[in-house]
Design a protein around this motif. Sequence first.
Motif, PDB file in Angstrom:
ATOM      1  N   ARG A   1      -1.365  12.642  -0.794  1.00 15.06           N
ATOM      2  CA  ARG A   1      -2.044  13.936  -0.941  1.00 15.06           C
ATOM      3  C   ARG A   1      -3.557  13.760  -0.802  1.00 15.06           C
ATOM      4  N   GLY A   2      -4.079  12.669  -1.377  1.00 21.78           N
ATOM      5  CA  GLY A   2      -5.505  12.390  -1.259  1.00 21.78           C
ATOM      6  C   GLY A   2      -5.916  12.146   0.180  1.00 21.78           C
ATOM      7  N   TRP A   3      -5.079  11.411   0.935  1.00 20.62           N
ATOM      8  CA  TRP A   3      -5.356  11.161   2.342  1.00 20.62           C
ATOM      9  C   TRP A   3      -5.329  12.465   3.128  1.00 20.62           C
TER      10      TRP A   3
ATOM     11  N   ASP B   1     -10.367   3.573  -0.884  1.00 15.23           N
ATOM     12  CA  ASP B   1      -9.682   4.422  -1.860  1.00 15.23           C
ATOM     13  C   ASP B   1      -8.409   3.703  -2.303  1.00 15.23           C
ATOM     14  N   THR B   2      -8.402   3.225  -3.523  1.00 16.36           N
ATOM     15  CA  THR B   2      -7.278   2.414  -4.014  1.00 16.36           C
ATOM     16  C   THR B   2      -6.180   3.250  -4.677  1.00 16.36           C
ATOM     17  N   ARG B   3      -6.292   4.553  -4.653  1.00 22.29           N
ATOM     18  CA  ARG B   3      -5.287   5.386  -5.328  1.00 22.29           C
ATOM     19  C   ARG B   3      -3.958   5.414  -4.568  1.00 22.29           C
ATOM     20  N   LEU B   4      -3.983   5.128  -3.275  1.00 21.55           N
ATOM     21  CA  LEU B   4      -2.782   5.123  -2.431  1.00 21.55           C
ATOM     22  C   LEU B   4      -2.055   6.465  -2.475  1.00 21.55           C
ATOM     23  N   SER B   5      -2.816   7.537  -2.467  1.00 22.47           N
ATOM     24  CA  SER B   5      -2.256   8.881  -2.591  1.00 22.47           C
ATOM     25  C   SER B   5      -2.119   9.535  -1.226  1.00 22.47           C
TER      26      SER B   5
ATOM     27  N   GLN C   1       0.809  -1.209   0.000  1.00 21.15           N
ATOM     28  CA  GLN C   1       0.000   0.000   0.000  1.00 21.15           C
ATOM     29  C   GLN C   1       0.845   1.264   0.000  1.00 21.15           C
TER      30      GLN C   1
ATOM     31  N   HIS D   1      -9.848   4.260   5.060  1.00 19.44           N
ATOM     32  CA  HIS D   1      -9.524   4.995   3.824  1.00 19.44           C
ATOM     33  C   HIS D   1      -8.847   4.075   2.805  1.00 19.44           C
TER      34      HIS D   1
END
Length: 197
Positions: free
Chosen positions: A150-152, A144-148, A73, A140
């Motif tokens: 910044r997104g977190w 949410d699979t983007r593993l970002s 992850q 999260h």
Amino acid sequence: MSADAPAAPILGAILAGGEARRFGGDKAAAMLEGRPLIEHVADALAPHVAKVVVVGRPWPGLPAIDDPPGVRQGPLGGLLAALRHARDHGYRAVLSAPCDTPRLSPHLLAQVAGTSCAWVRPLPVLGLWPAALADRLGEHLRVDTRLSMRGWATAIGAAAIDWEEGIANVNRPADLHLLQPATGQVHEGSPPKEICR
């Protein structure tokens, strides 16, 4: 807690579980000025935290925490492991940094550590994260699979710290070469790509 009681301590977490495909070897152990990169990061974090741990791999002389089992992850998985450890051991927050940023500014680290929850805009892996968010990050990652990073940070409303001076980030052997002390040779070409802005 009384007004005079000290705040719970901060845990410093070096996220070091990446595969380093672009670097082509063990970035944490790569040498800069006679010392491994990871030790530069540990020394930078130490004045701002009660304890420094390495997440995702063992390292001599530093306590280690494993990444969560299962699918990789990225840095968020390492942060989840650090947050769980912090929550379970009485730390109020995690100050996270990647193992490949050997020249972290003490002024920047003090600024980040002085917040309640924040991330650094040019390098979202560098941030302060409340230990109480461990379960929320686990959820999260499930949805949410983007593993970002910044997104977190955006999802939890963390404050963004702008740092205009740039942060040396070693991704390729050439990045490390550019950080080595001058030898009298002139290096031609593009500006260093290891500087995150």
